[in-house]
Design an enzyme around this catalytic site. Structure first.
Site, PDB file in Angstrom:
ATOM      1  N   ASP A  30       0.843  -1.201   0.000  1.00  0.00           N
ATOM      2  CA  ASP A  30       0.000   0.000   0.000  1.00  0.00           C
ATOM      3  C   ASP A  30       0.874   1.245   0.000  1.00  0.00           C
ATOM      4  O   ASP A  30       1.560   1.539   0.969  1.00  0.00           O
ATOM      5  CB  ASP A  30      -0.886   0.007   1.251  1.00  0.00           C
ATOM      6  CG  ASP A  30      -1.821   1.204   1.257  1.00  0.00           C
ATOM      7  OD1 ASP A  30      -2.924   1.102   0.690  1.00  0.00           O
ATOM      8  OD2 ASP A  30      -1.432   2.261   1.798  1.00  0.00           O
ATOM      9  N   TYR A  46       3.248   9.753  -0.715  1.00  0.00           N
ATOM     10  CA  TYR A  46       4.321   9.157   0.091  1.00  0.00           C
ATOM     11  C   TYR A  46       5.696   9.331  -0.574  1.00  0.00           C
ATOM     12  O   TYR A  46       6.722   9.162   0.073  1.00  0.00           O
ATOM     13  CB  TYR A  46       4.088   7.652   0.338  1.00  0.00           C
ATOM     14  CG  TYR A  46       2.812   7.272   1.045  1.00  0.00           C
ATOM     15  CD1 TYR A  46       1.977   8.229   1.630  1.00  0.00           C
ATOM     16  CD2 TYR A  46       2.417   5.938   1.141  1.00  0.00           C
ATOM     17  CE1 TYR A  46       0.795   7.866   2.255  1.00  0.00           C
ATOM     18  CE2 TYR A  46       1.239   5.569   1.790  1.00  0.00           C
ATOM     19  CZ  TYR A  46       0.430   6.538   2.324  1.00  0.00           C
ATOM     20  OH  TYR A  46      -0.734   6.168   2.951  1.00  0.00           O
ATOM     21  N   HIS A 101      -7.624   9.440  -1.930  1.00  0.00           N
ATOM     22  CA  HIS A 101      -6.934   9.420  -0.636  1.00  0.00           C
ATOM     23  C   HIS A 101      -7.762  10.091   0.461  1.00  0.00           C
ATOM     24  O   HIS A 101      -7.683   9.714   1.629  1.00  0.00           O
ATOM     25  CB  HIS A 101      -5.587  10.142  -0.788  1.00  0.00           C
ATOM     26  CG  HIS A 101      -4.542   9.710   0.184  1.00  0.00           C
ATOM     27  ND1 HIS A 101      -3.208   9.659  -0.123  1.00  0.00           N
ATOM     28  CD2 HIS A 101      -4.621   9.308   1.482  1.00  0.00           C
ATOM     29  CE1 HIS A 101      -2.521   9.238   0.927  1.00  0.00           C
ATOM     30  NE2 HIS A 101      -3.358   9.031   1.919  1.00  0.00           N
ATOM     31  N   LYS A 115      -2.778   5.913  -4.377  1.00  0.00           N
ATOM     32  CA  LYS A 115      -3.888   6.834  -4.073  1.00  0.00           C
ATOM     33  C   LYS A 115      -3.707   8.185  -4.750  1.00  0.00           C
ATOM     34  O   LYS A 115      -2.572   8.658  -4.906  1.00  0.00           O
ATOM     35  CB  LYS A 115      -3.976   7.039  -2.556  1.00  0.00           C
ATOM     36  CG  LYS A 115      -3.880   5.749  -1.754  1.00  0.00           C
ATOM     37  CD  LYS A 115      -4.040   5.965  -0.262  1.00  0.00           C
ATOM     38  CE  LYS A 115      -3.680   4.708   0.514  1.00  0.00           C
ATOM     39  NZ  LYS A 115      -2.242   4.565   0.829  1.00  0.00           N
TER      40      LYS A 115
HETATM   41  P1  NAP Z   1       0.904   1.576  11.841  1.00  0.00           P
HETATM   42  O1  NAP Z   1       1.112   0.526  10.837  1.00  0.00           O
HETATM   43  O2  NAP Z   1      -0.240   1.501  12.773  1.00  0.00           O
HETATM   44  O3  NAP Z   1       2.195   1.734  12.756  1.00  0.00           O
HETATM   45  C1  NAP Z   1       3.467   1.966  12.220  1.00  0.00           C
HETATM   46  C2  NAP Z   1       4.408   2.229  13.393  1.00  0.00           C
HETATM   47  O4  NAP Z   1       4.522   1.066  14.209  1.00  0.00           O
HETATM   48  C3  NAP Z   1       5.792   2.592  12.946  1.00  0.00           C
HETATM   49  O5  NAP Z   1       6.302   3.535  13.875  1.00  0.00           O
HETATM   50  C4  NAP Z   1       6.562   1.264  13.081  1.00  0.00           C
HETATM   51  O6  NAP Z   1       7.918   1.535  13.312  1.00  0.00           O
HETATM   52  C5  NAP Z   1       5.894   0.647  14.290  1.00  0.00           C
HETATM   53  N1  NAP Z   1       5.874  -0.824  14.263  1.00  0.00           N
HETATM   54  C6  NAP Z   1       5.657  -1.641  13.193  1.00  0.00           C
HETATM   55  N2  NAP Z   1       5.688  -2.921  13.557  1.00  0.00           N
HETATM   56  C7  NAP Z   1       5.932  -2.947  14.879  1.00  0.00           C
HETATM   57  C8  NAP Z   1       6.073  -3.996  15.814  1.00  0.00           C
HETATM   58  N3  NAP Z   1       5.965  -5.276  15.455  1.00  0.00           N
HETATM   59  N4  NAP Z   1       6.333  -3.656  17.110  1.00  0.00           N
HETATM   60  C9  NAP Z   1       6.434  -2.370  17.491  1.00  0.00           C
HETATM   61  N5  NAP Z   1       6.300  -1.326  16.644  1.00  0.00           N
HETATM   62  C10 NAP Z   1       6.044  -1.616  15.343  1.00  0.00           C
HETATM   63  O7  NAP Z   1       0.828   3.028  11.180  1.00  0.00           O
HETATM   64  P2  NAP Z   1       0.755   3.667   9.716  1.00  0.00           P
HETATM   65  O8  NAP Z   1       2.054   3.596   9.003  1.00  0.00           O
HETATM   66  O9  NAP Z   1       0.145   4.997   9.904  1.00  0.00           O
HETATM   67  O10 NAP Z   1      -0.337   2.774   8.939  1.00  0.00           O
HETATM   68  C11 NAP Z   1      -0.014   1.659   8.136  1.00  0.00           C
HETATM   69  C12 NAP Z   1      -0.222   1.965   6.669  1.00  0.00           C
HETATM   70  O11 NAP Z   1      -1.548   2.410   6.421  1.00  0.00           O
HETATM   71  C13 NAP Z   1       0.630   3.113   6.136  1.00  0.00           C
HETATM   72  O12 NAP Z   1       1.978   2.759   5.955  1.00  0.00           O
HETATM   73  C14 NAP Z   1      -0.108   3.455   4.870  1.00  0.00           C
HETATM   74  O13 NAP Z   1       0.189   2.520   3.859  1.00  0.00           O
HETATM   75  C15 NAP Z   1      -1.548   3.333   5.347  1.00  0.00           C
HETATM   76  N6  NAP Z   1      -2.094   4.640   5.785  1.00  0.00           N
HETATM   77  C16 NAP Z   1      -3.061   5.212   5.016  1.00  0.00           C
HETATM   78  C17 NAP Z   1      -3.584   6.446   5.364  1.00  0.00           C
HETATM   79  C18 NAP Z   1      -4.640   7.071   4.519  1.00  0.00           C
HETATM   80  O14 NAP Z   1      -4.962   8.251   4.723  1.00  0.00           O
HETATM   81  N7  NAP Z   1      -5.216   6.346   3.597  1.00  0.00           N
HETATM   82  C19 NAP Z   1      -3.136   7.107   6.524  1.00  0.00           C
HETATM   83  C20 NAP Z   1      -2.168   6.480   7.307  1.00  0.00           C
HETATM   84  C21 NAP Z   1      -1.668   5.233   6.925  1.00  0.00           C
HETATM   85  P3  NAP Z   1       9.104   0.899  12.370  1.00  0.00           P
HETATM   86  O15 NAP Z   1       8.813   1.279  10.953  1.00  0.00           O
HETATM   87  O16 NAP Z   1      10.323   1.553  12.914  1.00  0.00           O
HETATM   88  O17 NAP Z   1       9.066  -0.571  12.604  1.00  0.00           O
END
Ligand code: NAP
Length: 287
Positions: free
Chosen positions: A61, A66, A124, A91
């Site tokens: 994704d 990004y 998005h 997106k």
């Molecule tokens: P998330 O996946 O909830 O959390 C990511 C965070 O958690 C990072 O700081 C990561 O650090 C840490 N992490 C990952 N695995 C871990 C583990 N096993 N133990 C402890 N910490 C861990 O947050 P997100 O990146 O916001 O959401 C995921 C994806 O959703 C995004 O990458 C994006 O593709 C999508 N997204 C979409 C929107 C939208 O508006 N459509 C908005 C936000 C996100 P490290 O990288 O250092 O491991």
């Protein structure tokens, strides 16, 4: 408005990293994927995507905003995994809305990714005034076969209702922030009722609640990490879920969630953690 509880899907036997859900238009979408928001351009994104594909992820994704579509594409090619086996989402960014601009932005994303066909293209954000025009452009991309599925992101109930009333093609997916601290119960129930697949972003709540005692307790019981419990909750709720990590060991950890099942009482305890926590932008007030 009445608060309807989303029907808890029964735990699925045989759920695995290769499991898919069939979207409303028949396209198969993997249940678990890698998010690359805030994964750095260049080497960081390339190695995260490569690691994920090696582990067995088949969904990535990304988004134009990004800034790493090019690196996602490079990693896909470098991995040697056949194109047809990987599901790629990107997106439309907010400044690219409008019918013609959307078509141009889509072309630019495909070029950056190095792909001929995209698996899923999302609006998005529900940008006021222009989102329906942009949706018409997505319908055209779908019709032409350049996007295999189209959907939306950050759409609340009113945005979804407006879109469903105005358009011939319903979104296959609504990607929203979703975790036990923001379970979005009404929105999920509405989407399930209309055949819109819910995709959970920030399923780890951006690692902001990993030390929550309920999460810690359930993780200890299963010998799993809090992150794995959150991902398992997301899968057992029936969502497509896309945790982000830039670290190889966590990318593997986040996919190692298919050897345990959360019991109904544990799911209920996790359901009780709602605190309306938006770790990202909150579309509630967008008209
Ligand atoms: P998330 O996946 O909830 O959390 C990511 C965070 O958690 C990072 O700081 C990561 O650090 C840490 N992490 C990952 N695995 C871990 C583990 N096993 N133990 C402890 N910490 C861990 O947050 P997100 O990146 O916001 O959401 C995921 C994806 O959703 C995004 O990458 C994006 O593709 C999508 N997204 C979409 C929107 C939208 O508006 N459509 C908005 C936000 C996100 P490290 O990288 O250092 O491991």
């Amino acid at each position: 408005m009445t608060r309807t509880r989303a029907r808890p899907p029964a735990p699925e036997p045989g759920l695995s990293l290769r499991s898919t859900v069939t979207l409303s238009n028949g396209v198969a979408m993997p249940r678990l994927g890698l998010g690359v928001y805030q994964t750095g351009r260049g080497r960081e994104t390339r190695s995260a995507v490569l690691a994920a594909l090696e582990v067995g992820y088949r969904l990535v994704d990304t988004a134009a905003v990004y800034g790493n579509e090019r690196d996602v594409g490079a990693a896909l090619r470098e991995s040697g995994v056949p194109r047809g086996q990987v599901f790629v989402t990107t997106k439309l960014w907010n400044s690219d809305h409008g019918y013609d601009r959307t078509l141009r932005a889509f072309d630019a994303s495909l070029r950056a990714l190095g792909l001929d066909v995209l698996d899923l293209y999302l609006l998005h954000w529900p940008v006021p005034n222009v989102r329906l025009q942009s949706w018409l452009a997505l319908e055209r991309l779908l019709l032409e076969g350049r996007a295999r599925a189209i959907g939306v992101s950050n759409f609340t109930l009113p945005h979804l209702r407006e879109l469903l009333e105005a358009s011939d093609v319903a979104p296959a997916v609504n990607q929203v922030e979703l975790h036990p601290f923001l379970p979005q119960i009404e929105l999920v129930a509405f989407c399930h009722g209309r055949g819109v697949q819910v995709e959970a972003y920030s399923p780890l709540a951006r690692a902001e609640r990993m030390d929550h005692p309920v999460l810690q307790r359930i993780a200890r019981v299963h010998g799993k990490s809090p992150a794995q419990v959150l991902i398992r909750w997301s899968l057992q709720r029936g969502f497509v879920t896309i945790p982000k990590s830039a670290r190889r060991e966590r990318i593997a950890e986040n996919a190692d969630v298919f050897d345990f099942t959360l019991e109904p009482a544990e799911m209920k305890d996790l359901d009780g953690l709602n605190e309306e926590l938006h770790t990202d932008w909150d579309p509630t007030g967008v008209r």
